[in-house]
Design a protein around this motif. Structure first.
Motif, PDB file in Angstrom:
ATOM      1  N   SER A  11       0.824  -1.021  -0.143  1.00  0.00           N
ATOM      2  CA  SER A  11       0.109  -0.029  -0.020  1.00  0.00           C
ATOM      3  C   SER A  11       0.837   1.277   0.125  1.00  0.00           C
ATOM      4  O   SER A  11       2.028   1.047   0.228  1.00  0.00           O
ATOM      5  CB  SER A  11      -0.748   0.017   1.274  1.00  0.00           C
ATOM      6  OG  SER A  11      -0.096   0.077   2.359  1.00  0.00           O
ATOM      7  N   THR A  12       0.194   2.530  -0.259  1.00  0.00           N
ATOM      8  CA  THR A  12       1.001   3.680  -0.092  1.00  0.00           C
ATOM      9  C   THR A  12       1.740   4.074   1.083  1.00  0.00           C
ATOM     10  O   THR A  12       2.940   4.386   1.017  1.00  0.00           O
ATOM     11  CB  THR A  12       0.004   4.696  -0.510  1.00  0.00           C
ATOM     12  OG1 THR A  12      -0.480   4.565  -2.067  1.00  0.00           O
ATOM     13  CG2 THR A  12       0.781   6.159  -0.712  1.00  0.00           C
ATOM     14  N   LEU A  13       1.052   3.676   2.174  1.00  0.00           N
ATOM     15  CA  LEU A  13       1.424   3.816   3.490  1.00  0.00           C
ATOM     16  C   LEU A  13       2.663   3.003   3.791  1.00  0.00           C
ATOM     17  O   LEU A  13       3.676   3.573   4.197  1.00  0.00           O
ATOM     18  CB  LEU A  13       0.414   4.002   4.563  1.00  0.00           C
ATOM     19  CG  LEU A  13       1.017   4.063   5.911  1.00  0.00           C
ATOM     20  CD1 LEU A  13       1.372   5.475   6.168  1.00  0.00           C
ATOM     21  CD2 LEU A  13      -0.151   3.758   7.038  1.00  0.00           C
ATOM     22  N   GLN A  14       2.677   1.846   3.342  1.00  0.00           N
ATOM     23  CA  GLN A  14       3.643   0.686   3.623  1.00  0.00           C
ATOM     24  C   GLN A  14       4.951   0.995   2.862  1.00  0.00           C
ATOM     25  O   GLN A  14       5.948   0.958   3.208  1.00  0.00           O
ATOM     26  CB  GLN A  14       3.182  -0.593   3.246  1.00  0.00           C
ATOM     27  CG  GLN A  14       2.083  -1.114   4.139  1.00  0.00           C
ATOM     28  CD  GLN A  14       1.490  -2.318   3.674  1.00  0.00           C
ATOM     29  OE1 GLN A  14       1.411  -2.859   2.545  1.00  0.00           O
ATOM     30  NE2 GLN A  14       0.873  -3.065   4.558  1.00  0.00           N
ATOM     31  N   GLN A  15       4.884   1.473   1.580  1.00  0.00           N
ATOM     32  CA  GLN A  15       5.955   2.113   0.858  1.00  0.00           C
ATOM     33  C   GLN A  15       6.415   3.282   1.177  1.00  0.00           C
ATOM     34  O   GLN A  15       7.625   3.230   1.084  1.00  0.00           O
ATOM     35  CB  GLN A  15       5.383   2.071  -0.781  1.00  0.00           C
ATOM     36  CG  GLN A  15       6.571   2.326  -1.696  1.00  0.00           C
ATOM     37  CD  GLN A  15       7.533   1.419  -1.962  1.00  0.00           C
ATOM     38  OE1 GLN A  15       6.968   0.312  -1.527  1.00  0.00           O
ATOM     39  NE2 GLN A  15       8.663   1.682  -2.174  1.00  0.00           N
ATOM     40  N   CYS A  16       5.856   4.294   1.764  1.00  0.00           N
ATOM     41  CA  CYS A  16       5.981   5.434   2.317  1.00  0.00           C
ATOM     42  C   CYS A  16       7.082   5.065   3.536  1.00  0.00           C
ATOM     43  O   CYS A  16       8.407   5.540   3.691  1.00  0.00           O
ATOM     44  CB  CYS A  16       5.160   6.410   2.699  1.00  0.00           C
ATOM     45  SG  CYS A  16       5.637   7.900   3.498  1.00  0.00           S
ATOM     46  N   LYS A  17       6.880   4.222   4.146  1.00  0.00           N
ATOM     47  CA  LYS A  17       7.388   3.828   5.629  1.00  0.00           C
ATOM     48  C   LYS A  17       8.893   3.098   5.108  1.00  0.00           C
ATOM     49  O   LYS A  17       9.893   3.467   5.594  1.00  0.00           O
ATOM     50  CB  LYS A  17       6.507   2.930   6.379  1.00  0.00           C
ATOM     51  CG  LYS A  17       5.470   3.424   7.149  1.00  0.00           C
ATOM     52  CD  LYS A  17       4.894   2.413   8.044  1.00  0.00           C
ATOM     53  CE  LYS A  17       3.671   3.116   8.839  1.00  0.00           C
ATOM     54  NZ  LYS A  17       3.022   2.284   9.668  1.00  0.00           N
TER      55      LYS A  17
END
Length: 263
Positions: A11-17
């Motif tokens: 997900s976008t949040l997981q990739q950002c982290k």
């Protein structure tokens, strides 16, 4: 390889982290490398003398080696290796790999980041930490000042003859009775140890007659058991004399016999 719930991409949040942890971890490696390089070589100036290291000048080559090595280490920390090593599972042209201010990371043209939820997020890449190298220098200098008191405390604990003897420490010399005991028990080509010369080294500029203690030289006769290989010696002078006579080297001429040496 782990994947997100949709079995395609994280997900976008997981990739950002994943991208933020990757960037900060790569910069932290540069910072730690610079700090360890500086403080590690600074330690040479501390351990080379028991005096205050800032007031005891080392050799010119030592200073040249230090500044050249740390100049190279600082340049590596500033510029990094452009994100080398590249992650195995990666995405190109990252979207979230910026500084906290939102600016792009300097000296990083590839912009390759690991894919989230894969083992590639643990890739040990290196990026330049730029201005944070100043933090490494300040931290190392602060600890360098504290290393001399730590060195003195350890010397006081480990050296029973020098730093624990406060009178000798203040006067800068050993007590006469300790010095005499050391001289009697000292091996050849050595002198009594002190807080200024703990190993008791003798200067090579001295004449050999002054450096060697001929009274302490002796020859001890030993016998070795041919079966067990154990070497033994006796405290009895008569037995030692007998061992020495039995150990005499036979002369080259069988007809001649070894006789007592004439003085």
């Amino acid at each position: 390889v782990g994947q997100s719930e949709d079995n395609a991409f994280p997900s976008t949040l997981q990739q950002c982290k994943a991208e933020q942890l990757y960037v900060r971890g790569a910069m932290m490696r540069s910072l730690l490398y610079n700090q360890v390089s500086i403080s590690g070589q600074m330690l040479v100036f501390v351990v080379r003398t028991q005096k205050y290291s800032l007031l005891s000048r080392a050799g010119s080559l030592t200073y040249i080696a230090f500044f050249l090595a740390q100049a190279g280490a600082t340049l590596i920390s500033v510029f990094g290796f452009n994100g080398y090593v590249e992650p195995r599972f990666h995405l190109e042209d990252c979207q979230f790999c910026t500084y906290s201010t939102g600016e792009d990371v300097m000296f990083w043209s590839d912009k390759i980041v690991p894919m989230g939820l894969t083992e590639s997020v643990f890739t040990a890449s290196v990026l330049g930490c730029v201005g944070y190298t100043a933090v490494a220098w300040v931290w190392s200098i602060v600890w360098y000042v504290l290393l001399d008191p730590i060195k003195w405390a350890l010397c006081w604990l480990l050296n029973e003859d020098g730093f624990r003897d406060m009178d000798a420490w203040q006067k800068g010399k050993e007590r006469p009775e300790l010095l005499k005991e050391h001289e009697e028990a000292t091996v050849s080509a050595a002198v009594a140890g002190s807080h200024g010369n703990p190993l008791g080294r003798v200067s090579l500029s001295k004449a050999p007659a002054k450096a060697l203690d001929r009274k302490s030289a002796s020859v001890v006769a030993i016998t070795r058991n041919s079966k067990t290989g154990v070497a033994r010696m006796s405290a009895d002078p008569k037995k030692n004399l007998q061992i020495a006579r039995n150990s005499l080297v036979k002369p080259a001429n069988p007809g001649s016999k070894p006789g007592p040496s004439k003085k």
